[in-house]
Design a protein around this motif. Structure first.
Motif, PDB file in Angstrom:
ATOM      1  N   TYR A 137       6.792  -4.045   0.121  1.00 60.48           N
ATOM      2  CA  TYR A 137       5.462  -3.511  -0.114  1.00 60.48           C
ATOM      3  C   TYR A 137       4.487  -3.839   0.955  1.00 60.48           C
ATOM      4  CZ  TYR A 137       7.400  -1.375  -4.388  1.00 60.48           C
ATOM      5  OH  TYR A 137       8.184  -0.978  -5.156  1.00 60.48           O
ATOM      6  N   SER A 149      -3.990  -7.382  -0.622  1.00 57.00           N
ATOM      7  CA  SER A 149      -3.705  -6.582   0.773  1.00 57.00           C
ATOM      8  C   SER A 149      -4.872  -6.463   1.591  1.00 57.00           C
ATOM      9  CB  SER A 149      -3.532  -5.005   0.141  1.00 57.00           C
ATOM     10  OG  SER A 149      -4.406  -4.406  -0.280  1.00 57.00           O
ATOM     11  N   ASP A 162      -4.025   1.316  -2.951  1.00 55.61           N
ATOM     12  CA  ASP A 162      -3.080   0.364  -3.038  1.00 55.61           C
ATOM     13  C   ASP A 162      -2.452   0.484  -4.754  1.00 55.61           C
ATOM     14  OD1 ASP A 162      -3.543  -1.350  -1.044  1.00 55.61           O
ATOM     15  OD2 ASP A 162      -4.991  -2.555  -2.048  1.00 55.61           O
ATOM     16  N   ASP A 166       4.365   3.649  -3.774  1.00 61.25           N
ATOM     17  CA  ASP A 166       4.851   3.295  -2.684  1.00 61.25           C
ATOM     18  C   ASP A 166       4.087   1.729  -2.304  1.00 61.25           C
ATOM     19  OD1 ASP A 166       2.600   4.595  -1.643  1.00 61.25           O
ATOM     20  OD2 ASP A 166       3.279   4.702   0.333  1.00 61.25           O
ATOM     21  N   ARG A 167       3.106   1.395  -2.799  1.00 59.63           N
ATOM     22  CA  ARG A 167       2.435   0.319  -2.643  1.00 59.63           C
ATOM     23  C   ARG A 167       2.177  -0.650  -3.835  1.00 59.63           C
ATOM     24  NH1 ARG A 167      -3.048   1.367   0.941  1.00 59.63           N
ATOM     25  NH2 ARG A 167      -2.160   2.748   2.576  1.00 59.63           N
ATOM     26  N   ASN A 168       2.786  -0.178  -5.097  1.00 56.46           N
ATOM     27  CA  ASN A 168       2.768  -1.046  -6.172  1.00 56.46           C
ATOM     28  C   ASN A 168       4.252  -1.317  -6.651  1.00 56.46           C
ATOM     29  OD1 ASN A 168       1.946  -1.797  -8.626  1.00 56.46           O
ATOM     30  ND2 ASN A 168       1.531   0.020  -9.653  1.00 56.46           N
ATOM     31  N   PRO A 169       4.577  -2.503  -6.461  1.00 57.27           N
ATOM     32  CA  PRO A 169       5.743  -2.947  -7.062  1.00 57.27           C
ATOM     33  C   PRO A 169       5.900  -2.971  -8.438  1.00 57.27           C
ATOM     34  CG  PRO A 169       4.508  -4.906  -6.484  1.00 57.27           C
ATOM     35  CD  PRO A 169       3.776  -3.803  -5.918  1.00 57.27           C
TER      36      PRO A 169
END
Length: 637
Positions: A137, A149, A162, A166-169
């Motif tokens: 990520y 980030s 964020d 696609d940016r947050n696990p």
């Protein structure tokens, strides 16, 4: 009506934090049904699974391959490549070992957990797993103490970016949690945000709840959210709530009850609710850990937090501002000692727990002494640790009584080894008192953790060295220590009176609407760059005498694992392990070549230069400005 109280990631998954049990107990005492969800430990348990880590490994290897095929990389690509290269170094090994690592951390027998080599290997595996997640990520950097980030929390727009899948696990886990709350018929969801590392995940979770369970009123509170919103102009606060319907500032018990009652009546609560402090802590019920997943924490047995007091009885340190207050520290209040004893006995019997961390700003030595005497008189078989001010009251006999009453560790606010700086901080004690307190506690068998920092305004190089010399002098009596770096924070006396502390100017960058960071320049810089480097080297040399780990592992201050190691092996365990020169079973670096190291150093030096310009020259930090500054930078590979 059923209310969900949620503790979001990202923070320590080794033990439950006090905020949820305390809130849950109070709301239940008002006759309201509560579903408690420690989404932090649940999210990490969900994330640290072999199949998910294997999928992430495939994902980052594909991206790594694309970057390696390039003859030149942009600056952003080069930083991403370096992060991915480091994060994927053990990508094939981690999915095979993560299950065994969690078994070690949850080993009830203690045979594995208290074996330094086995423990070290387990910690290393979990940390490498988090590096892999971060690589997948990137540019996110994720661990148990930070979720960051490059442009974190600068604006609501950056928060929304964020929070993208696609940016947050944690995105997929948050989806399943939303389904769970919907099925349970929840009408109010309250998120308790204690640490800054939880802020972004809390917003991301609230956005998903807003979409998937639109009938639920989502409120947020806790120290970190209180501090975030206090820094914002009052007229902007409702807008910056984003997905939250409301926020509770300061203490939340009474305000949350009022919010729930207004929703039951069909009323619409105000977006910003000012909490009312609990003046008499005797009115607060026993923290309720029922429903908390005690067997799922990354520890062999529970270490429960308990709040005997709130606030700070001293409250005058110049650097200090945190928690549920506008400036400085919250006013000091205590539970009656008889109630403390009753609560501790109940927690011990109900949850089969004998190890406690007293979670508060600072506990009065007199109160701690009365509690210890009560524990001994009641024959209550518990051990505990807490934070305390190094008071002159901590004489030999009192320290022996504290130890006889279960005291196992004390984290002391030492701050500095310089008398002048200690006076400037307004600590209210002298170095001779601090040294005496450390020696007396240690002689009584209590582990002393010394909390120090460098860089207080006007601190000189010799004064910083004096802090290390202080620790060196007392190293036989100091179980652990930390030397952090001074950070200026809103609400402190220094921020309100910068010139009194040698500061020429303080500022925040634009467009940091949440005012997350405060920067300053000194009228007369007290240390040269060379002296800063020598100080780092001296600190590294001194640190070799202790078996340190980063938060929240054993060998970090005031953590569940550290308390368990004291209880099992004694107060000197972290120095004794280093004397035995235990060989670490941590994963070794194999792919980071000298060429990669040189490229990494050059790229990160350029990155430092860019950020230094934005913060100190332009005084503006934004994605647009950053893109302008990195445009045209190419790295040949």
């Amino acid at each position: 009506m059923t209310v969900a109280l949620i503790y979001p990631p990202s923070c320590d998954p080794t033990a439950p934090y006090i905020s949820l049990p305390a809130l849950s107990a109070y709301i239940k005492s008002c006759g309201i049904a509560v579903l408690t969800v420690d989404a932090n430990v649940e999210a990490y348990e969900w994330l640290l699974q072999a199949d998910r880590l294997m999928d992430l490994g495939k994902r980052v290897h594909q991206r790594l391959g694309r970057l390696e095929r390039k003859k030149t990389r942009t600056h952003v690509e080069q930083l991403a490549y370096l992060r991915i290269l480091e994060g994927t170094e053990h990508a094939g090994e981690i999915p095979q070992t993560i299950h065994s690592a969690l078994i070690v951390l949850r080993d009830k027998s203690g045979r594995l957990f208290f074996d330094p080599e086995q423990y070290q290997a387990a910690v290393s595996t979990v940390e490498k797993a988090l590096e892999l997640v971060s690589a997948a990520y990137t540019p996110l950097s994720l661990d148990f103490k930070a979720y960051r980030s490059p442009f974190s929390l600068l604006s609501l727009e950056e928060i929304q970016q964020d929070a993208r899948a696609d940016r947050n696990p944690f995105n997929a886990y948050f989806q399943t949690l939303a389904e769970r709350l919907n099925a349970a018929g929840i009408k109010v969801a309250g998120l308790s945000v204690v640490f800054p590392s939880q802020i972004q995940p809390a917003y991301a979770l609230a956005m998903i709840l807003r979409r998937q369970v639109p009938q639920v009123h989502i409120t947020v509170g806790g120290p970190a959210m209180t501090q975030l919103l206090l820094r914002v102009e009052p007229e902007l606060r409702p807008k910056l709530l984003g997905p939250f319907h409301s926020a509770v500032l300061f203490e939340g018990e009474l305000a949350l009850r009022g919010l729930i009652e207004s929703i039951e009546k069909g009323q619409r609560p105000d977006p910003i609710i000012t909490g009312t402090p609990i003046h008499d802590m005797a009115d607060l019920p026993l923290p309720d850990y029922t429903g908390m997943p005690l067997k799922r924490y990354f520890s062999p047995r529970p270490v429960l937090s308990y709040d005997p007091t709130r606030g700070c009885y001293w409250g005058k340190c110049a650097f200090c501002h945190y928690g549920l207050c506008k400036t400085g520290t919250a006013p000091y209040r205590e539970r009656p000692v008889a109630q403390m004893l009753e609560h501790l006995h109940s927690l011990k019997e109900t949850f089969n727990c004998r190890t406690f961390y007293f979670s508060q700003d600072s506990m009065s030595p007199k109160t701690a002494l009365n509690l210890a005497r009560g524990i001994k008189a009641a024959g209550l078989d518990i051990r505990w640790g807490t934070d305390m001010r190094p008071e002159p009251l901590l004489g030999p006999e009192i320290c022996r009584e504290l130890a006889a009453g279960g005291a196992m560790s004390m984290a002391l606010g030492v701050e500095t080894g310089s008398e002048r700086v200690l006076d400037l901080i307004n600590k209210g004690v002298k170095l001779r008192d601090v040294k005496a307190a450390i020696r007396h506690l240690s002689a009584a068998g209590i582990a002393v953790e010394a909390m120090c920092f460098f860089g207080f305004p006007t601190e000189t190089y010799p004064e910083a060295l004096a802090t290390l010399q202080f620790i060196e002098e007392l190293k036989q009596d100091i179980a652990l220590f930390i030397c952090g770096q001074f950070e200026l924070c809103h609400g402190s006396r220094i921020a309100a009176n910068p010139r009194d502390y040698g500061l020429a100017e303080i500022w925040g960058v634009e467009p940091d609407v949440f005012k997350t960071a405060l920067f300053f320049t000194a009228r007369n810089p007290a240390k040269t760059q060379r002296e800063e480097g020598e100080l780092d080297q001296a600190l590294a040399k001194l640190s070799r005498n202790w078996w340190f780990h980063t938060y929240p592992w054993a060998g970090s201050l005031s953590t569940a694992h550290t308390l368990l190691w004291y209880e099992n092996s004694g107060k000197d365990v972290f120095r004794q392990i280093m004397k035995r020169r235990v060989v670490s079973k941590g994963m070794k670096r194999t792919r980071i070549t000298t060429q990669h190291q040189d490229l990494a150093q050059a790229a990160w030096e350029k990155e430092y230069e860019i950020w230094n310009r934005m913060i100190f020259a332009d005084r503006s930090v934004s994605r647009k400005l950053y893109q302008q500054l990195v445009r045209g930078i190419q790295w040949k590979v």
